[in-house]
Every structure is written in structure tokens, then in C-alpha cells.
Scaffold this motif. Structure first.
Motif, PDB file in Angstrom:
ATOM      1  N   ILE A 309      -3.645 -21.195  -9.312  1.00  0.00           N
ATOM      2  CA  ILE A 309      -4.204 -19.464  -8.183  1.00  0.00           C
ATOM      3  C   ILE A 309      -3.260 -19.478  -7.641  1.00  0.00           C
ATOM      4  N   TYR A 312      -0.377 -18.606 -10.696  1.00  0.00           N
ATOM      5  CA  TYR A 312      -1.328 -17.028 -11.026  1.00  0.00           C
ATOM      6  C   TYR A 312      -0.564 -15.804  -9.885  1.00  0.00           C
ATOM      7  N   THR A 313      -0.909 -16.248  -8.322  1.00  0.00           N
ATOM      8  CA  THR A 313      -0.761 -15.172  -8.036  1.00  0.00           C
ATOM      9  C   THR A 313       0.377 -15.069  -6.701  1.00  0.00           C
ATOM     10  N   LEU A 315       1.105 -17.062  -4.546  1.00  0.00           N
ATOM     11  CA  LEU A 315       1.314 -17.185  -2.706  1.00  0.00           C
ATOM     12  C   LEU A 315       1.800 -18.335  -2.633  1.00  0.00           C
ATOM     13  N   LEU A 496      -9.832 -15.923 -12.966  1.00  0.00           N
ATOM     14  CA  LEU A 496      -7.992 -16.065 -12.738  1.00  0.00           C
ATOM     15  C   LEU A 496      -8.300 -14.237 -12.670  1.00  0.00           C
ATOM     16  N   ALA A 500      -8.447 -11.121 -10.091  1.00  0.00           N
ATOM     17  CA  ALA A 500      -7.095  -9.894 -10.278  1.00  0.00           C
ATOM     18  C   ALA A 500      -7.288  -8.640 -10.110  1.00  0.00           C
ATOM     19  N   THR A 503      -9.482  -7.704  -7.084  1.00  0.00           N
ATOM     20  CA  THR A 503      -8.674  -7.645  -6.028  1.00  0.00           C
ATOM     21  C   THR A 503      -7.633  -6.143  -6.221  1.00  0.00           C
ATOM     22  N   LYS A 504      -7.521  -6.115  -7.194  1.00  0.00           N
ATOM     23  CA  LYS A 504      -6.486  -4.468  -7.334  1.00  0.00           C
ATOM     24  C   LYS A 504      -7.901  -3.337  -6.889  1.00  0.00           C
ATOM     25  N   ASN A 512      -6.351 -10.875   0.163  1.00  0.00           N
ATOM     26  CA  ASN A 512      -6.561 -11.743  -1.085  1.00  0.00           C
ATOM     27  C   ASN A 512      -7.779 -12.880  -0.530  1.00  0.00           C
ATOM     28  N   TRP A 515      -9.244 -14.503  -3.829  1.00  0.00           N
ATOM     29  CA  TRP A 515      -8.462 -15.642  -3.719  1.00  0.00           C
ATOM     30  C   TRP A 515      -9.065 -16.359  -3.270  1.00  0.00           C
TER      31      TRP A 515
END
Length: 578
Positions: A309, A312-313, A315, A496, A500, A503-504, A512, A515
Motif C-alpha cells: 500500500i 502504491y500510494t 504514504l 489496490l 485507488a 478514493t478518487k 486515505n 487505504w
């Protein structure tokens, strides 16, 4: 005479080459040359490997040119990419119907048509780059793979076979069906041998093997027995306090080390303590497993789903700490009370009348037997752990320092004759556990290839319908339940792009929270069953080799309820603070 013949041969060769080049140039002038490249992706925008691509011109098969040879088809790479090259008579592009056909088991056959205006033209060369989405098809391969998957898990769950044998049968069935039925009908093709080998995470296998060797050498120093003595001395005979100390120590260590490594290190200690107290070692080991998975959830580097995660993000480490550590502390406190409720009767069996005398006995009985070997071992262990902590800087997998440390320490122990090589290889490396992981990776790779994980991910996507609360609950609970029965690494990889996207498009998800729901569900869900996480399998494997076996449902009796409670706490936490 020989020189004359040799000169004649070279002149003839040069003449033939010039004629060939001239003919090739004429041929090139009489045709249009086409170059098409791109990627084949599934509905989650994940690459589709080994998809067959063929060319149709005016509805009829047309030859492709690969490595200067004509061929009927080509296949996508492991990254889903493809490049095709073909020729058409000059000017035919104006009226020709050009299609590429994509075929792969468990996907719908897809035809994509191209027109002249789709190409970029330079002289008689035409160029096109395009990514193509292909949809899943739940055909025979999907249903067979799902059935074999469920059969293997049923054999493991009901202990009809040893888990290693059950996993081996499941993996072998996936492959044999692919290469028998799949040969006659591509719809029965589940997973290729090459893809099965790629599905095996050798980083996990080598990490486990390396740490098993290190622990096997350290066992000959008496350090684990000595740790048992120190732990009991701190607890002063109170086994409940001893269990609490061990759980928090394991959780803290698992937050910064791989939780599998932590359990490899601490499992022998817990077994020695339990044997000395004459209680069932599983009463200390199973709470330790729970603690390792909770501790691994708290940071970015503690558990593989978190690493995935974060990668990918983008964070950061501290974002994971702020978001996940507080709720993990609460879950750990709940574990203390849960453990007291569940194992209080077992702990009472280990009551010692004269604590001081027993501590004195342990001090004499559990001594360091080889300080020199221990010194070398601790140095190697510190070196390996330092590489674990900084492996991101070196851009290397964690298995590399584990194998290096194991190799150096094993060599020293064998050369100095402090350890018998064959004895350590046979007894201290848990071969059934390593083989179980290998076959399990193949099974999960097969159902991933067939589309089972993608179907579950799509179900979450559709059911949430844009509602943040529903999305949080679905992602958390589906991840937890799935991770209890399926390796959480491929499932997390599948989720994932879904998370994603959600989240958008979902208002409020920019915090987040989705996530964090995925991280908590995937990591804590591993506590649910004996096969839910690597730490579970490794610990139970070591206990079993020491003569302390637990059944699949015996483990679930303790673990699954605690997993449900911990995930419910996380659900409330996410809804309250996000």
C-alpha cells in the motif's frame, strides 16, 4: 589455388548479399510496414500476461513478423505488453479492415479494429500505440480452479490430509488439468507451469529458510533456554504476566521486523518456558501469533500488505504510524483480556509453590552452553536485523541478508564442528512448512489467474455504490475474511486499483481512510485461521515438529473470534475518526 578459391567464395558471398539487399529494398518499396504496440489490461487496469494476439485482415488470418520470421500469433509479456509488425501491399490500408484478436483463458475473446487514421504515418511506415482492456469470462477454468481451491482448503480445514500434502495435491491438480483438458480446449487452461513458478514468492521462502538456519545454529548455544529463565524471573511466577510480557514484546518487535522473523526467534523461547512450567506451549504461542500480526499492522514495514500500500500510494512511514498504531494498541489491550478469559485455566496448571527455588533451578538448568558461538551468532543476527531495517536504502529483498547471515553463521558452525551439518538441515529447517508455502503460492496464483480474486474485488466495488461508510465496512470486512483464508499479498494487489478508484470518486475518501481499511483488514484478517498469515504457519509448524500439534479448527476456536473482535474495533475506530 586455395587462395584463389577462397577469394572466389568471398566475391560470390558479397554478390549474393548485394542482390538480397537489393531485392529486400525493392520489396520494402512495394509494401506498407505496420508497427502496433501497447498493453493488454484487465478491467482493474492490471496487466494480462501470456494473452495470445493474432492479426486479421479483411476477416482472414494474416502473418505477423517476429524476429525477422513470419508467425501466426504472439503473446504478451509478463507486464502485459506486446509489439507486432506486419506488411500489407502498398495502399491496401485505404480499404482493408485490420483487426487484432486477443485470446486468453478466463477472458472474453476481444477483437479491436484499426483504421488508417488511427496510425501515425512516416513514408510507407505506420505506427500505433494502444492499451486494450479485456473483460473477464467465468468459463470452465474459473469454476474448476475455484472447486480445486475449495477442495484443498477443505482437506486442510478438516485435517483429512496434512496441510502440505493437501496443498501439493491442489497445486498439482491445477497444473495437470491445464496440460490435459487445456490442451484439447483452451477454456480449461488454468495456469501455465511458468506462471506457477512465478507465483511462488521465493523472497518469502528464502527468508524463512535463512532464519530457520540461524535459529537452528543459535539453539546449540542454550540462549533460548536462558531467555526462558529471564522471562520467568521477570514475571516472578505469574504466568498471566509472563504471557502479557511476551505478547507486547512480540508485537513491538513485529512492528519493525518481519513478523515471521519475530516468531521464528521467539517460538523456541515460548516452548522452553511452557515445558518448564508443564503447560501446553500453544497457550503461549497462539496469543504470540495474534500479537505478531497486530504489531505488524502498526507500521509501514511490519507486514507485506502495508509495504504494498505504501509503495502504491506514496504514504509515508509516519502516516501509517499516526493512522494505525493507536488502534493497534487498543487491539493489543483487548488481547490481554481475551487471553485471560480463554487460557486462565491452562495458566493455573503451571502454578509453582516455591518461586525462588524454581528460579534458582532454571538459572542452573538453563545456562548459556557455548558463549563463543553465541557471540558470533548475535553479531550475525545484529547484522541481518540492521539490513532488514535498511533494506529499502539498499534496494534489496529481505531474504538476501537472511541467506547471507545464515550462510556465514552455518559455515562457521560447521567448520568449527559446533554443529552437524546434516542434523541441522534435517531437523531445524522446517521442510514441510516451506513446501506448504510453495504449493499454497501456486494455488493462490491459479485462482488469481482464473479470476476469483478479481470477482470479489468487483463485488466490493459495485456494492459500495459511492457511499463512504459502506465502502469502509466492505473493504475492511471483505479484506479480513478473505485474508483469513487466502494469502493477503495477491488479494491486496488486486484491491489496490479498486481502492485507488474509490478514493478518487467517493466524497470524504481523500482522508486515505479506505487505504487504512484495506491495511487493517488484510493484516488483522490473517489472525483468523491457521493458514491466514505466514507467521501462523511457521509457528505452528515449529510447534508441531516439537510434538505440540493443533488442529485447524482448534486454532480457529481461539483465533477467529479474536479476529472478529479486533476488526470490529477497527471498524468503529475508522467510522469515528474518519
Amino acid at each position: 589455388m586455395k587462395k584463389l578459391l577462397l577469394m572466389s567464395f568471398f566475391l560470390l558471398l558479397i554478390f549474393n548479399f548485394s542482390v538480397f539487399a537489393s531485392e529486400a529494398e525493392k520489396t520494402k518499396e512495394n509494401v506498407d510496414i505496420f508497427y502496433i504496440s501497447g498493453s493488454i489490461l484487465d478491467s482493474h487496469k492490471e496487466p494480462v500476461r501470456d494473452a495470445e494476439i493474432s492479426l486479421l485482415v479483411n476477416g482472414k488470418p494474416h502473418k505477423l513478423i517476429t524476429d525477422h520470421k513470419e508467425t501466426d500469433k504472439t503473446v504478451t509479456s509478463s507486464h502485459g505488453t506486446f509489439q507486432i509488425n506486419f506488411h500489407l501491399p502498398k495502399g491496401e490500408i485505404d480499404s482493408a479492415k485490420i483487426e487484432i484478436e486477443i485470446v486468453k483463458s478466463s477472458y472474453k475473446k476481444t477483437n479491436v479494429e484499426f483504421k488508417k487514421e488511427d496510425f501515425a504515418q512516416k513514408g510507407n511506415e505506420f505506427y500505433l500505440s494502444k492499451d486494450i482492456i479485456v473483460q473477464r469470462h467465468l468459463g470452465p477454468a474459473f469454476w474448476i480452479a475455484t472447486a480445486v481451491f475449495l477442495l484443498a482448503y477443505a482437506l486442510i480445514s478438516f485435517e483429512l490430509l496434512h496441510r502440505t500434502v493437501a496443498a501439493m495435491i491442489g497445486a498439482a491438480m491445477m497444473l495437470i488439468l491445464t496440460y490435459t483438458l487445456g490442451t484439447f480446449n483452451p477454456e480449461f487452461h488454468i495456469i501455465s507451469f511458468e506462471r506457477a513458478i512465478q507465483a511462488i514468492d521465493m523472497n518469502v521462502i528464502f527468508l524463512l529458510m535463512g532464519m530457520m538456519i540461524i535459529i537452528g545454529v543459535l539453539k546449540h548455544t542454550g540462549v533460548f533456554q536462558w531467555c526462558a529463565y529471564i522471562s520467568y524471573k521477570i514475571a516472578r511466577g505469574n504466568i498471566m504476566i509472563l504471557a502479557v510480557i511476551s505478547c507486547f514484546f512480540i508485537a513491538f518487535t513485529s512492528a519493525f521486523l518481519d513478523n515471521v522473523t519475530t516468531m521464528l526467534l521467539y517460538t523456541p523461547v515460548l516452548i522452553e518456558i511452557a515445558i518448564a512450567l508443564k503447560i501446553n506451549p500453544l497457550s503461549l504461542l497462539i496469543p504470540g501469533i495474534m500479537a505478531s500480526n497486530v504489531g505488524g499492522t502498526a507500521t509501514l514495514i511490519g507486514d507485506p500488505p502495508n509495504i504494498m500500500i505504501g509503495s502504491y500510494t506514496g504514504l509515508t512511514f509516519m502516516q501509517f504510524v499516526y493512522a494505525l498504531t493507536p488502534v493497534c494498541i487498543i487491539v493489543m489491550l483487548v488481547l490481554v483480556f481475551y487471553n485471560k478469559f480463554f487460557y486462565s485455566k491452562e495458566y493455573k496448571k503451571g502454578k509453582v509453590d516455591d518461586i525462588n527455588a524454581f528460579i534458582s533451578y532454571l538459572r542452573e538448568e538453563y545456562k548459556i552452553t557455548d558463549k563463543t558461538l553465541l557471540g558470533y551468532g548475535l553479531f550475525i543476527m545484529a547484522l541481518v536485523v540492521s539490513f532488514f531495517a535498511t533494506h529499502g536504502f539498499w534496494h534489496m529483498e529481505v531474504s538476501i541478508p537472511a541467506l547471507f547471515g545464515a550462510g556465514v553463521l552455518f559455515t562457521y558452525a560447521v567448520v568449527t564442528k559446533k554443529v552437524k551439518m546434516l542434523e541441522l538441515i534435517e531437523k531445524d529447517i522446517e521442510w514441510p512448512t516451506l513446501l506448504f508455502f510453495i504449493f499454497l503460492f501456486i494455488i493462490v496464483g491459479a485462482v488469481e489467474e482464473a479470476g476469483l480474486l478479481a470477482v470479489i474485488a468487483d463485488w466490493v466495488h459495485n456494492l459500495s455504490a459511492g457511499n463512504l461508510t459502506v465502502a469502509i465496512c466492505l473493504i475492511l470486512w471483505v479484506s479480513a475474511i478473505m485474508s483469513a483464508f487466502v494469502d493477503n499479498i495477491p488479494f491486496t494487489a488486486t484491491m489496490l486499483p479498486i481502492v485507488a478508484y474509490l478514493t478518487k470518486v467517493i466524497p470524504g475518501a481523500e482522508s486515505n481512510v479506505l487505504w487504512w481499511a484495506l491495511a487493517l483488514g488484510a493484516c488483522l484478517g490473517g489472525n483468523g485461521t491457521l493458514i491466514g498469515a505466514s507467521a501462523n504457519v511457521v509457528t505452528i509448524g515449529i510447534a508441531e515438529s516439537a510434538g505440540h500439534k493443533i488442529s485447524f479448527f482448534g486454532f480457529m476456536k481461539y483465533a477467529f473470534l479474536y479476529m472478529i473482535i479486533s476488526v470490529a474495533i477497527c471498524n468503529v475506530w475508522l467510522l469515528l475518526f474518519y
